[in-house]
Each structure stands twice: as C-alpha cells, then as structure tokens.
Enzyme design. Structure first.
Site, PDB file in Angstrom:
ATOM      1  N   SER A 182      42.500  27.048 -12.506  1.00 54.37           N
ATOM      2  CA  SER A 182      42.327  27.029 -11.056  1.00 54.37           C
ATOM      3  C   SER A 182      43.508  27.710 -10.356  1.00 54.37           C
ATOM      4  O   SER A 182      43.782  28.874 -10.616  1.00 54.37           O
ATOM      5  CB  SER A 182      42.119  25.586 -10.580  1.00 54.37           C
ATOM      6  OG  SER A 182      41.628  25.550  -9.278  1.00 54.37           O
ATOM      7  N   ASP A 206      40.914  31.357  -4.800  1.00 54.57           N
ATOM      8  CA  ASP A 206      41.799  31.056  -5.921  1.00 54.57           C
ATOM      9  C   ASP A 206      41.257  31.749  -7.177  1.00 54.57           C
ATOM     10  O   ASP A 206      40.201  32.391  -7.129  1.00 54.57           O
ATOM     11  CB  ASP A 206      41.965  29.546  -6.091  1.00 54.57           C
ATOM     12  CG  ASP A 206      40.689  28.836  -6.494  1.00 54.57           C
ATOM     13  OD1 ASP A 206      39.601  29.406  -6.289  1.00 54.57           O
ATOM     14  OD2 ASP A 206      40.767  27.703  -7.021  1.00 54.57           O
TER      15      ASP A 206
END
Length: 462
Positions: A106, A250
């Site tokens: 992530s 992201d």
C-alpha cells in the site's frame, strides 16, 4: 522486527533474516498457509486464485514465489501481472475464483511488500479467517501435490481494461457530461500501477491526462502516502498546466486524493464526502465510514435524508457495517471509496469516475465545490506510554470521566462533543495511544488533541 503478521495478511521489508523480514521463505510459508485455507473452504476438483501486484521493485520476485507455491499445492493461478488492489478484487468473482492475493504494501516505502488476502467474493478476509491462516503458517503443515496434480498459471493482462469497463457501465457515471466538460487533469501515479490505470480511465472518459510519475517502475519519487506534504510537484504541475485539478493515488490504487485548480489539497477526507454527495443526490440512502473519518460525511448524508453510522477502524469493519446497514456508499477518510454497486472494496477508479460526474454536472471548479461542504479540520497526534502501563485502564478512566457525553467504545474511546470530537485508540504494535480530533478550525483541533494528551498524561502519571 520488520515482519508484521496480522489477520489482514503479512507485510515486511525485503531482505534480512527469515522470520524478521519478508524473505522468500516467509513469502512461500504464508502463501502455503493461504493455499491450505483455500482448500479447507470447500472440497472440489479444481481450485483457482487470482494474483496481481503493484509496481514495487520486489513485486515480480514475490509474485513468482507466491504463484508457484500455489501451483505446488495443485491450485490454478490467474496471473494479472501489474494490477491494482481494486482490480484484483473485481477479477476474483468475474473469474469464479476461490480467492485472490494482491502483492502490495500500500502506502509503505519501496523496501516494503506484503500479501493482501481475499476470499471468493473478492473481499478482504475477516478476523476469524485471517487468524486461521496465521495458525496454518505457524503449524507449517501444508500438503503439496504430486507431479500429475500440479496447478497451472494462466496470464490475463486485460483486467485493468475490464475493471474500467465495469466502472463505465455504472448507471451513475455520466460519461456524456464528463466528455462535454473537456477536463484537463494532472495525474501523479507515484511510479506504480495507478500510472497505468488512472490515465486509461481518463482517456476513455475524454479527459486530457497530464502524466506525472506514471512509469510503473517501483521507484517512488516521493513518500507514497498521498498527503499534502508529499505532493509539492503535483501542486506545481497543476498550476503550470492550468489544469482543472490534480489526482494522486497510492501505489495499489485504493486511496484517492484530489488537488484543486490552485494547487491546494481538496482534502483526502473530502474525497468520500464529495463522491457520497453525488451518489446520494441520485440514490438517497445510508452511509458508513470509520470512527476516525470526518463528520462532514454525516452532515452530507443527513442533508440527503439518510442515516450515517461509524464503524471500527479497518476496511473489513467498514464493509461489515455497510452490509448490515444496506448503505449506498461508504469508505474511509484516507481517500478510500467503497461503492457496493461495483464491489465491496476501496477503489480509486470508481472514485475518479464519480467525482468527475459530480464536477461535470455541477459546472463549478474544485475549489468552489469544496466550499459547498461543511468545513472541518483534523488533528492527529500520539502519546507514548511506558511498556508496563495498562493502556486499557487509562482509556477506561477517560471513558468514565466523560460518561455523560456521547461515547462510542467499539474501537478505543470516541467522544462526540456537539462541535468537535476526539478518538483515542491504542496501537497494536507499540505502547502508544493515537489521538484523532476534528473541529471547526485547525487551531481548535490541535488544542483539543493537546488537551487530551495532558489528561492522558495525568491519568497515566507520566
């Protein structure tokens, strides 16, 4: 220790010693535990798992280890290659697969990687199922297949396009209005798979995309968490290009933030607020976000006649409450849009499409749009405690002290005052209490956080 085993998966830094970092041995061990769990779900002749990854430097290595471990257990693998977290989530049910694995850490820096685990619905495992996989990994008793029963790997690199098709097929995505608006947008793909997926989506919608850091090489040009202090280059590019706004995601494309035409942050918390405002204006209903997310979502939901409820922090908790309350849209204040019409997972692609639809119909700038919402400001601080201190007892003392207020204790202690709120949560990995606040000004939010730091210090005697 930089190997973190949790009910949501396993993550760690590449290199180092087995059991301390995410080494090839650890990747294989955890993949085998997941394979064991897959086979325990139901008895069938053939099992199938979808696997995709973000653009991290270690991604190809970890993916190869994970996929071939599953092959060794007789499980067939659909290899999506470079993909996004929501794309894998969409692919699992479309492939009638038994589960999915996304290889991504992530917003963590490039030295990190992780295995995120999905069930047959393409949703993250709940705590109970995640705990079983941890037990399987610890027991180290995986059974592998004989040579005639090995699985196979099938490559399918079309799923980002398929995902985009699914987004554009949604009734509330107003393609005609978006194309007519002739938007120009700067995209910061942080040199991961958002640099592939978001420009492709924009192209399909007739939006001119100016690419910034859209090479999926895993060399993140800045801290990959999409926060204001990391996005100076995007801010400058939006102004220089005279763009309508900026988009940043992201590395695995489940978080989404916007920047207005002046190079100012729209506010990560307001990604969900804006998307919900649009969806609720067409399809009134209920919403859910987590307890540390802005109160503005509650305000917008009630404006449209719906009911808002907060869940414990964590995507699985948000999704569970969304299903219980039959909500039309939900998510997290970190820029995570969950739109059940498509799937129960945070999805930046659907967020972009809904935001563009809203902007095209409103015919206003992003900065003007922001001013139509309640203006709240958040504070995020923490207090370190001594390891031997009973953190639960400290939080219980706060709960008792403020018993007359509107208190929620499903995840730490949250106190909803009339004009602001504070949420106190203990960390699962270190002796600290995290303090989140929200108020009508930044000074007020910070002062509220400082007030509770002082109160916690007094109770703890530090």
């Amino acid at each position: 220790m930089t190997l973190i085993k949790s009910i949501s998966g396993i993550r760690g830094t590449i290199g180092g010693a087995v059991g301390d970092n995410l080494t090839p041995i650890d990747a294989v061990k955890f993949a085998a535990a997941y394979g064991t769990w897959i086979k325990q779900q139901r008895t069938k002749e053939q099992y199938k798992v979808v696997v995709g990854r973000d653009a991290r430097i270690s991604g190809e290595m970890i993916q190869s280890l994970v996929m071939n471990t599953l092959v060794g257990m007789g499980i067939h693998v659909i290899d999506l290659g470079l993909s996004t977290t929501p794309t894998v989530e969409v692919a699992v049910p479309l492939e009638h697969a038994d589960g999915g694995i996304i290889l991504t850490a992530s917003h963590n820096p490039k030295q990190w990687n992780a295995l995120k685990l999905l069930d047959a619905k393409g949703e993250f495992l709940n705590a109970e199922e995640g705990a079983k996989i941890l037990e399987f990994a610890e027991a180290d008793t995986a059974q592998f297949s004989e040579v005639d029963d090995l699985g196979e790997i099938s490559i399918n690199d079309a799923y980002i396009d398929i995902h985009i098709d699914e987004v554009l097929d949604l009734p509330l995505v107003n393609e005609d209005a978006i194309k007519a608006a002739k938007f120009k947008v700067v995209v910061d793909g942080v040199n991961s798979t958002g640099g592939l997926a978001i420009p492709l989506l924009l192209e399909r919608l007739g939006v001119e995309a100016v690419k910034l850091y859209c090479e999926p090489n895993g060399h993140f040009p800045h801290n990959p968490e999409p926060l204001k202090e990391h996005l100076t280059d995007l801010s400058e590019a939006v102004v220089k290009e005279r763009a309508d706004f900026g988009i940043v995601v992201d590395p695995d494309v489940d978080r989404l933030a916007f920047m207005d035409e002046n190079g100012e942050m729209f506010g990560e918390e307001y990604t969900l607020v804006a998307c919900a405002d649009y969806v609720l204006s067409k399809n009134p209903g209920n919403t859910v976000s987590n307890m540390s997310s802005t109160r503005a979502l509650r305000d917008v939901t009630e404006k449209h006649g719906g009911t808002y409820e907060a869940s414990a922090v964590g995507e699985v908790n948000v999704v569970t409450l969304m299903k219980k309350n039959n909500v039309v849209i939900g998510g997290e204040g970190n820029g995570g849009i969950i739109y059940p019409e498509l799937h129960y997972g945070r999805d930046a692609l659907v967020g972009v499409a809904l935001f563009l639809s809203l902007l095209a119909e409103k015919k206003m700038s992003v900065s003007e749009l922001k001013q139509t919402y309640p203006q709240y400001y958040m504070g995020k601080k923490k207090i370190a405690l001594t390891p031997e201190l009973d953190v639960d007892a400290v939080l219980k003392a706060i709960e008792t002290k403020y018993a007359a207020e509107n208190i929620t204790t499903i995840d730490g202690v949250k106190i909803d005052f009339p004009d602001n709120w504070v949420h106190l949560r203990k960390s699962n990995t270190e002796p600290i209490i995290r303090i989140y606040t929200e108020a009508g000004s930044q000074d007020e939010a910070d002062a509220l956080a400082d007030r509770f730091i002082a109160e916690l210090s007094e109770i703890a005697g530090i």
